[in-house]
Design an enzyme around this catalytic site. Sequence first.
Site, PDB file in Angstrom:
ATOM      1  N   GLY A 331       0.837  -1.205   0.000  1.00 34.85           N
ATOM      2  CA  GLY A 331       0.000   0.000   0.000  1.00 34.85           C
ATOM      3  C   GLY A 331       0.866   1.248   0.000  1.00 34.85           C
ATOM      4  O   GLY A 331       1.965   1.270  -0.558  1.00 34.85           O
ATOM      5  N   SER A 332       0.394   2.265   0.708  1.00 36.14           N
ATOM      6  CA  SER A 332       1.087   3.552   0.665  1.00 36.14           C
ATOM      7  C   SER A 332       2.424   3.545   1.377  1.00 36.14           C
ATOM      8  O   SER A 332       3.186   4.509   1.254  1.00 36.14           O
ATOM      9  CB  SER A 332       0.198   4.628   1.271  1.00 36.14           C
ATOM     10  OG  SER A 332      -0.978   4.750   0.498  1.00 36.14           O
ATOM     11  N   THR A 333       2.737   2.474   2.140  1.00 35.25           N
ATOM     12  CA  THR A 333       4.057   2.455   2.774  1.00 35.25           C
ATOM     13  C   THR A 333       5.169   2.395   1.728  1.00 35.25           C
ATOM     14  O   THR A 333       6.326   2.606   2.043  1.00 35.25           O
ATOM     15  CB  THR A 333       4.217   1.248   3.725  1.00 35.25           C
ATOM     16  OG1 THR A 333       4.045   0.050   2.971  1.00 35.25           O
ATOM     17  CG2 THR A 333       3.204   1.292   4.849  1.00 35.25           C
TER      18      THR A 333
END
Lengths: 614, 364
Positions: A331-333
């Site tokens: 995801g956004s990590t």
Amino acid sequence: MQARFDTGRRKRLGQNQLSGRYFRRRAWVALLGVSLIFAGLFARFYYLQVVQYSRYSSQSEANRVRIRPIAPNRGLIFDRNGVLLARNVPAYRLEVIPEQVGHLDNLLDALAEVIPLSETDRNRVQRLRRLRRSFQPIPVKLRLSEEDLARFAVNRYRFPGVEAVPYLSRDYPMGETMAHVLGYVGHISERELARLDEKRYRGTNLVGKTGLEAYYEDALHGEPGFEEVETNAQGRVLRVLRRELPKPGKDLHLTLDAGLQQAAYEALGQHRGAVVAMKPESGEVLALVSKPSFDPNPFVTGILHRDYQALLNQPGRPLFNRALLGGYEPGSTIKPFMALAGLASGVLSADETWYSDGTFQIPGRKRIYRDWKKGGHGRVDLVQALAQSVNGFFYNLALRMGIDRIHDWLAPFGFGQVTGIDMPREKPGLLPSRAWKRAVHNSAWFDGETVIVGIGQGPFVVTPMQLAWAVNKLASRKDLPRPHLKKGTEAWPKPGRLERIPEAAWEQVQKGMVAVVHGARGSARSIGHGLPFSMAGKTGTAQVFGHKEDATDEERKVEGLAEHLKHHALFIAYAPVEQPQIAVAVVVEHGGGGSRVAAPVARDVIRYWLERQP
Amino acid sequence: MSPLALFRWHRPDWLLLATLLALFGFGLAVLYSASGHNMEVVLKQAVRMVVGLTAMLVLSQLRPIHLYNWAPWLFAISVALLLAVLLMGTVSKGANRWLDLGFFRFQPSELMKLALPLMLARALAQRPPPLAWRDLLQALAWMGLAAVLIIKQPDLGTAILVVASGLYVLYLAGLRRRVIFTSLALALAAMPVVWRFIMHDYQRDRVLTFLNPESDPLGRGWNIIQSKIAIGSGGLLGKGWGQGTQSQLEFLPERHTDFILAVIAEEFGLLGVSLLLFLYAVLIYRGMMIAMEASTPFNRLLAGSLTLTFFTYVLVNVGMVSGLLPVVGVPLPLISYGGTSMVTLLTAFGMIMAVAGDKPFLHR
């Protein structure tokens, strides 16, 4: 047909007879040789059995000395501060010598009235009874409780041939907190017996099954000793003549911190998930937690079949080590790493901005990729794009970089490959690439896929361990030694691609990650209030249902959804920013958005660690 | 009868069959004692015997011309499987000999024990003696290939048996006496080189232990010392079935596999050993007779070399157990517990029986 065949033979007949005569001569010579050798062999046995009979006969009479193995004590396992994590405890096991009891099944029935015997115990007795000789003891029950021991002592007179024998068993004081890292030891199975060195394991009952106990089995086990014992004519031991003591196994000192492990385990609360913490500037793993977990201690004495089935069938899969085997979308990590890749490859310039109107389109295509915030974030620079997790910025970046460059710059952080940690099994995750798609799906790569890889979605898979490994590199700003749990196994790698990332790029990405926690509009600002240290972090959400590329972090925090349908929450962080002491990756399954449940877990872990630092 | 028929039905050689059955009966009785009265072990072995005997009887009806035709294929398959073992075999006790086929494990080196003599017998069948240099070199090349692949595993015992089987074909096919004596001399001279550069450490250990077992009484010398005590203490008539203290009290290692002869010697004495050697002698004598009476050069060479290879089996194991030869892992043929060598040997006897039945000019 028949005729031709026979004439063919007849033509060769002359030659055949010639070679036949030749053959017969040689065969007779061979038979003569065979006879002589047989006579020689007979003479040898005559010599041994008749001429030397009295000598060997008396040797055989005197042959009352036999050699018995003594199992070595298994090495202990300590954490980085010397806290004992796996120890050997004195215990008693119940043993039976089959030839000294009448009917084994009757005996077991009678014994079961005094001491409860499980199906597992009974099966083991039946199996070993076939493998061992009748005068060799068979363990009936391991680790007798005080009560069992007392009951047996009182009833002992009823059971000749049954004895309570002292031995060392394995015990894990921290139980389920450490179960996934340490693993456990258990009875040697027949399959393992075939693999293990028979000589070394002759007296050993327990062998490492999973985790570090399995990985370091060789060192932990030690070398067996021997004792020469004198027996009577029935083979029973009369006295010990000589003893060569076993060499105990080597103790294992870990990089783990028991306190931090405990803190991480508790921080996860009732959630399923994983926490991995590492020490920056090194490959040391400080904590490795997977939840739900299990108590490893029953496995040492032989877990009941029923209990084992229950563990297997439990919906949270407690035996599954999520930290190393769980695969999640980053995801956004992934965004900080994307930003570094963009800056390092020169595709992204430091002062670039992006106007977010809530949507993104590949030029000339219809498909709309969305930001998580309706209407968009307005004009943002890189720092704000990280702080607010602006998808559009990274859609655009990914599209401009192309999948090949993305792959080349994310791989050095360890994505898509095993980290090489000293544990028996580890999943490599998946870093999408053109080559991968060609090999697995046999089809070409599309720009639309590049776009969603930019926000850590699509076929992208990481393990919590990999994520922690990558964050640790982010915090250290360089290549690091292979991650490890055993102290003192640092081996520095050759400087790779990460060395080519300019200092300014690291700084700028860190600024963005600091703004995630401490910025006014940071996606995890809720954990930043009142923190006594500065922390860099990034939220992320891994999708559980469907592949809705345009769903947003906020949209995914769907309240009221059934627990198993909620998205996984991710958070990566390191602190303090000035001189990182700890790097953490957190995955909370079905936790919804990254900021709500995962970020506080990471904060608690980091706070615990920093408060204890001098 | 068509020459292309697969089978020629005939009664299998009764003397071979009867002797084999006698050996098996004896073997099972010994196994019961050697395994510590373990009926399961005995039954398992009995099942193998029945399976092996059935295969042997079927094979005994085959016309050897088909073996002649299949020989190159069998050889090629053996070489391929040996390569496969080296590349991906299952490692057991430090050596890589097995190929795991899922449902059963299989040792390709065993197949080679049959494939090599078949191949050489075929190649040399059409050559009148004495053996030409060109044929000799070709044969040696095949033997070398097979031997190297097996030694690589490493499995010295099997390599010795395979090479021996090849040498027997050469000898029976008319290897010049001059060559035989010269190479014997050369082999003696080459021993130091082999010792220094070719043998593995564990092989050197075994030879050293063999020369002086007392040097390592608790380790490698243990087998030989205990085996000799077991044999010697058996005396003329033995201690009686199941009464051998050496074997029953576990002083004797590998007592139901490679060292089972020591159990026979201890419990049945010189009498039991003589009976065993006599049965072996009958098998070998009968095999050689069948070879001598065989109708074609191929049949002769095949039956002769297989029989002599069987003899080598006996020699190597009996010599090893009685301390005359170094310990190499060769089981006592048809007696030791284990299915692999049993199947190979019974297949060989099946072929010998097939040769016995292949007499085109005799009306029976």
